[in-house]
Design a protein around this motif. Structure first.
Motif, mmCIF file in Angstrom:
data_model
loop_
_atom_site.group_PDB
_atom_site.id
_atom_site.type_symbol
_atom_site.label_atom_id
_atom_site.label_comp_id
_atom_site.label_asym_id
_atom_site.label_seq_id
_atom_site.Cartn_x
_atom_site.Cartn_y
_atom_site.Cartn_z
ATOM 1 N N TYR A 57 -1.862 12.796 5.394
ATOM 2 C CA TYR A 57 -2.385 11.690 6.106
ATOM 3 C C TYR A 57 -2.472 11.197 5.178
ATOM 4 N N TYR A 64 2.172 5.800 13.723
ATOM 5 C CA TYR A 64 0.884 5.813 12.606
ATOM 6 C C TYR A 64 -0.310 5.253 13.322
ATOM 7 N N GLY A 103 -6.560 1.597 4.253
ATOM 8 C CA GLY A 103 -4.691 2.110 4.348
ATOM 9 C C GLY A 103 -4.335 2.774 5.480
ATOM 10 N N LYS A 104 -4.599 1.945 6.318
ATOM 11 C CA LYS A 104 -4.045 2.383 7.970
ATOM 12 C C LYS A 104 -2.072 1.270 7.702
ATOM 13 N N TYR A 122 -5.982 6.500 -2.478
ATOM 14 C CA TYR A 122 -5.605 5.191 -2.619
ATOM 15 C C TYR A 122 -6.623 5.062 -2.260
ATOM 16 N N TYR A 123 -8.004 4.774 -1.814
ATOM 17 C CA TYR A 123 -8.895 3.711 -1.148
ATOM 18 C C TYR A 123 -9.666 4.075 -2.476
ATOM 19 N N CYS A 150 0.463 3.730 -3.778
ATOM 20 C CA CYS A 150 -0.566 4.686 -3.580
ATOM 21 C C CYS A 150 -0.269 6.045 -3.611
ATOM 22 N N TYR A 199 -4.770 8.182 1.528
ATOM 23 C CA TYR A 199 -5.471 6.994 2.733
ATOM 24 C C TYR A 199 -7.249 7.132 1.451
ATOM 25 N N ASP A 212 0.728 -1.122 -0.099
ATOM 26 C CA ASP A 212 -0.014 -0.129 0.345
ATOM 27 C C ASP A 212 1.051 1.670 0.064
ATOM 28 N N TYR A 242 -3.883 7.318 12.551
ATOM 29 C CA TYR A 242 -4.769 6.037 12.343
ATOM 30 C C TYR A 242 -6.451 6.429 13.112
ATOM 31 N N SER A 252 -11.788 4.589 4.645
ATOM 32 C CA SER A 252 -9.558 4.765 4.414
ATOM 33 C C SER A 252 -9.371 4.650 4.463
ATOM 34 N N ALA A 253 -9.605 5.178 6.372
ATOM 35 C CA ALA A 253 -8.233 4.712 6.742
ATOM 36 C C ALA A 253 -7.913 3.452 7.405
#
Length: 287
Positions: A266, A74, A96-97, A273-274, A23, A270, A19, A78, A92-93
């Motif tokens: 950040y 991280y 993609g955490k 990418y999602y 991303c 997330y 990821d 999150y 998303s989080a």
DNA sequence: GTCCAGGCGTCAA
DNA sequence: TTGACGCATGGA
């Protein structure tokens, strides 16, 4: 001059190598065997998953520990995302955490993101690798031989026609103009001491760099997380998932920064990418 | 063949 | 200040 390969081991919970690489923040990596080869400056590493850990093999462990931003908490980011009042961000989080924002070389990021405009990721990667193979210094390593991103001096010597020959399209003019607007490569590194606003206005003063690319350089090249790139995907998210009605990309970007503060970069990543993952799933579903 | 991609510069209005 | 348009190229 083969040096010892060192190994970094990281727990997978809040670090996912795939990821993080896929991303859209890095263009100089590729899959090999069961893992990924990643190139930055004159250094290289090989990363793969094994059980509950991610293993990073490299002769420059300190460099890549910082490169992958492994010192940062991280889980905290999150947790701050999943208490926001937007369901798309929360999903998303959760998905993609494991994304980390890399600490990449700002000189390389500046030029690479100029190529990214109005372009797709596979093609961006291809153009950059052609440029490096043709004009970058060859580096030998135990992982594999590779080419460094060309120096500023080298870029200055490349003609617009030569850029065109590598598939740059109209962006060749921009490379030419930007490389000639700096005397030393280090000037770009040194801009790290500027605050977001000053750095942003310096970047957009360059020919070929607008608000979107400038935000990407802030985030991926200087780790300035009070930045929020708005591309076509983020525009969709703004309209569809936040009910936004502003039209101007700069204003939309600022709207998100006012909302998310230091977490902006950040959270943006997330969501970017999602959204793209969901779109792909949708297309796969139709087939 | 057509649409689109981690957009930006330019030029009218 | 805003909106429309052209731009090089190849992935899907």
């Amino acid at each position: 001059m083969t040096e010892m390969l060192n190994t970094i081991k990281v727990k997978k919970g809040f670090f996912n190598i795939r990821d993080t690489l896929e991303c859209g923040q890095i263009f100089r990596y590729f899959q090999k065997d069961n893992g990924f080869v990643v190139i930055s400056e004159d250094k290289i590493c090989f990363a793969y998953e094994e059980g509950e850990e991610t293993i990073i093999e490299t002769t420059h462990p300190e460099y890549f520990r910082h490169f992958f931003d492994l010192e940062r908490d991280y889980e905290k980011i999150y947790r701050e995302a999943i208490v926001e009042d937007n369901v798309f961000l929360i999903n998303s989080a959760k998905s993609g955490k494991g994304i980390h924002i890399l600490n990449q070389n700002s000189y390389e990021m500046l030029f690479e993101f100029v190529i990214s405009q109005n372009n797709n990721i596979p093609r961006i990667k291809k153009i950059i690798s052609t440029l490096c193979e043709r004009y970058g210094e060859k580096i030998h390593s135990n992982i594999c031989d590779f080419y460094r991103f060309p120096s500023l001096e080298t870029l200055k010597g490349i003609s617009v026609e030569e850029y065109m020959g590598m598939g740059f399209g109209y962006r060749g003019e921009y490379f030419n103009a930007i490389s000639n607007s700096y005397k030393r490569e280090e000037e770009i590194e040194e801009m790290a001491s500027l605050d977001e606003e000053a750095l942003f206005s310096k970047l957009i003063s360059l020919k070929g760099i607008g608000p979107k690319v400038a935000n990407c350089i802030l985030l991926f090249g200087y780790h300035k997380t009070r930045s929020f790139p708005i591309d076509t995907w983020m525009m969709k998210i703004y309209q569809q998932d936040f009910g936004g009605e502003l039209k101007d990309n700069k204003k939309i970007s600022q709207w998100f920064i006012d909302k998310f503060g230091d977490n902006s970069g950040y959270f943006q990543q997330y969501m970017f990418y999602y959204k793209r993952q969901k779109e792909r799933e949708l297309i796969e579903g139709i087939k």
